[in-house]
Write an enzyme that holds these catalytic residues in place. Structure first.
Site, short mmCIF file in Angstrom:
data_model
loop_
_atom_site.label_atom_id
_atom_site.label_comp_id
_atom_site.label_asym_id
_atom_site.label_seq_id
_atom_site.Cartn_x
_atom_site.Cartn_y
_atom_site.Cartn_z
N PHE A 156 0.76 -1.15 -0.04
CA PHE A 156 -0.09 -0.01 0.13
C PHE A 156 0.77 1.30 0.02
O PHE A 156 2.03 1.48 0.86
CB PHE A 156 -1.03 0.09 1.12
CG PHE A 156 -1.87 1.06 1.06
CD1 PHE A 156 -3.03 1.36 0.38
CD2 PHE A 156 -1.59 2.35 1.69
CE1 PHE A 156 -3.76 2.10 0.39
CE2 PHE A 156 -2.21 3.64 1.74
CZ PHE A 156 -3.64 3.53 0.93
N ASP A 241 9.31 2.92 1.78
CA ASP A 241 8.09 3.78 2.26
C ASP A 241 7.82 3.38 3.73
O ASP A 241 7.50 2.38 4.15
CB ASP A 241 6.85 3.13 1.49
CG ASP A 241 5.56 3.83 1.92
OD1 ASP A 241 5.55 4.70 2.83
OD2 ASP A 241 4.45 3.81 1.08
N LYS A 270 2.34 10.17 8.19
CA LYS A 270 1.63 9.74 9.12
C LYS A 270 2.12 10.39 10.44
O LYS A 270 1.69 11.51 10.90
CB LYS A 270 1.42 8.26 9.15
CG LYS A 270 0.53 7.73 8.06
CD LYS A 270 -0.03 6.37 8.51
CE LYS A 270 -1.17 6.13 7.40
NZ LYS A 270 -0.85 5.36 6.21
#
Ligand SMILES: *Cc1c(COP(=O)(O)O)cnc(C)c1O
Length: 434
Positions: A156, A241, A270
């Protein structure tokens, strides 16, 4: 309404008007696009690891806005730095810079152990950090010889078109075809498949150290180091990532810390802003950092004074409070406690990014149908009992709480979990008595 409203909460309530959770949800469905389904609750206030809904009910937040609220809610230092910066200088555009932007870039280069000549690009989200990484990869083109980007099954990387091309899940991709081309997904954890795919036409390999959205699935031991060797040999970039795993989530600044691997770029978002939106791409070394040149990429909001001040305050607090060690010890406590429960069949992850798979109540796997969404029912039972958790799969629960979560707070959930699984199984049975 909760009686212990802060003056700030009262001011906002006056702006929007008072209403019940039910009434807000009805207005939500009449006014907001349906992409998120029906929200689980209407939240009005947060403090530390707790949030309150519009009807005054309190929840222990074990999801932290999906690994975002690194310091919990309404952290006093982060709040005060954001307010001070906003009251001083809020936005300037990238025709200008500001001290907080420069200081944050320097701090990120320090905590990622980036070598001399490394650089930072600021964005507003994880998907934007990965868009920048995608464009960086495209610039590793070797005069048109390289056109392929490799990513992993289960990956993702975000929802904008470039990041979506890197994301594996068919249900996310297929409605939006054609996506930017040249992306190949290889089976997760399979080094032979990786070796076969990464060649002299490959621009980059994208990896998550732990696949969060796939259910907290770490790369197999040794995979990252071998991926580094394979990409270096092929002249392909290794882009990691760390949008979900970075900024202390796993008990170190980056999840790849201690692996000995030096990547070509790392994307962050995040937890970086402690709840304020910000993303970043760190490019390692002078060559990688020169791949995108003046005019080739940009953003209006990215790296603005308020977002970069929020991130500076977050990083400072994680450091000054020794939260990396705290995350490791609370994470180990949670994992050990979960492993002792008969209701839990497997525990994955590191630090305060925890995934676990559920058997049925009391460990009885036959008590719920194979195709039943047990984890979804546990999420609902947990909400009723005052806990926020998440189900990335029908048998998997994910925890990504604030890094300040205490052992005592974690224990309230761990003690409740067997009862939650039982309540969930009972709710499923009531829905489908067969
Ligand atoms: C959440 C996430 C993203 C996307 O971040 P957004 O801020 O939602 O765009 C990208 N990569 C990983 C690994 C993520 O967990």
């Amino acid at each position: 309404m909760s009686t212990s409203q802060t003056p700030e909460a009262r001011q906002v309530a006056e702006l929007v008007g008072a209403s019940t959770g039910e009434a807000w949800l009805a207005r939500y469905s009449d006014s907001l696009m349906g992409v998120f389904g029906t929200p689980q609750r209407v939240l009005v206030r947060g403090q530390g690891c707790y949030v309150w809904d519009a009807d005054g009910k309190q929840y222990l937040d074990l999801l932290g806005g999906i690994a975002v609220n690194a310091l919990g809610h309404a952290h006093p230092f982060v709040t005060s730095v954001i307010s001070s910066q906003l009251a001083t200088l809020g936005h300037v555009s990238n025709f200008f810079t500001s001290p907080t932007q420069v200081a944050l870039a320097e701090k990120l280069l320090e905590i990622t152990h980036a070598p001399a000549g490394s650089k930072v690009f600021f964005a507003n989200s994880g998907t934007e950090a990965n868009e920048a990484a995608f464009k960086l990869a495209r610039r590793n083109g070797d005069g048109g010889r390289r056109t392929k980007i490799v990513a992993l099954e289960g990956a993702f990387h975000g929802r904008t078109m470039g990041a979506l091309a890197l994301t594996a899940k068919k249900a996310y991709r297929e409605p939006f075809a054609p996506l930017p081309g040249g992306v190949v997904h290889v089976p997760f954890g399979d080094l032979d498949a990786l070796r076969a795919e990464v060649d002299e036409t490959t621009q980059a390999l994208f990896l998550e150290p732990i696949q969060g959205e796939a259910g907290v699935v770490p790369l197999p031991e040794g995979y990252l180091a071998e991926a580094r060797r394979i990409t270096r040999e092929a002249g392909a970039l290794l882009i990691v990532d760390e949008v979900q795993t970075g900024i202390g989530r796993t008990g170190s600044w980056l999840a790849i810390d201690g692996s000995g691997v030096v990547p070509d770029a790392v994307s962050l978002a995040k937890g970086l802003g402690g709840g304020f939106p910000i993303g970043a791409l760190v490019t390692f070394g002078p060559e990688n950092s020169a791949l995108l040149s003046a005019g080739q990429h940009g953003t209006t909001f990215g790296g603005n004074p308020v977002a970069t001040a929020a991130a500076l305050a977050t990083l400072h607090t994680i450091e000054s409070q020794g939260l990396l060690g705290h995350v490791r010890s609370v994470g180990e406590h949670i994992a050990a406690a979960l492993e002792r429960l008969p209701e839990v069949t497997e525990v994955r992850g590191r630090g305060l990014l925890v995934g676990f798979d559920l058997a049925g109540p009391g460990g009885d796997a036959t008590a719920v149908a194979d195709d039943a969404n047990l984890a979804g029912a546990v999420v609902n039972a947990a909400l009723s009992a005052g806990f926020i958790v998440n189900a990335p799969g029908p048998r998997t629960i994910r925890l990504a709480p604030p890094l300040i979560l205490t052992v005592e707070q974690a224990d309230t959930f761990l003690a409740a979990l067997p009862g939650l699984v039982e309540a969930a199984a009972a709710a499923l049975k009531q829905k489908d008595p067969s």
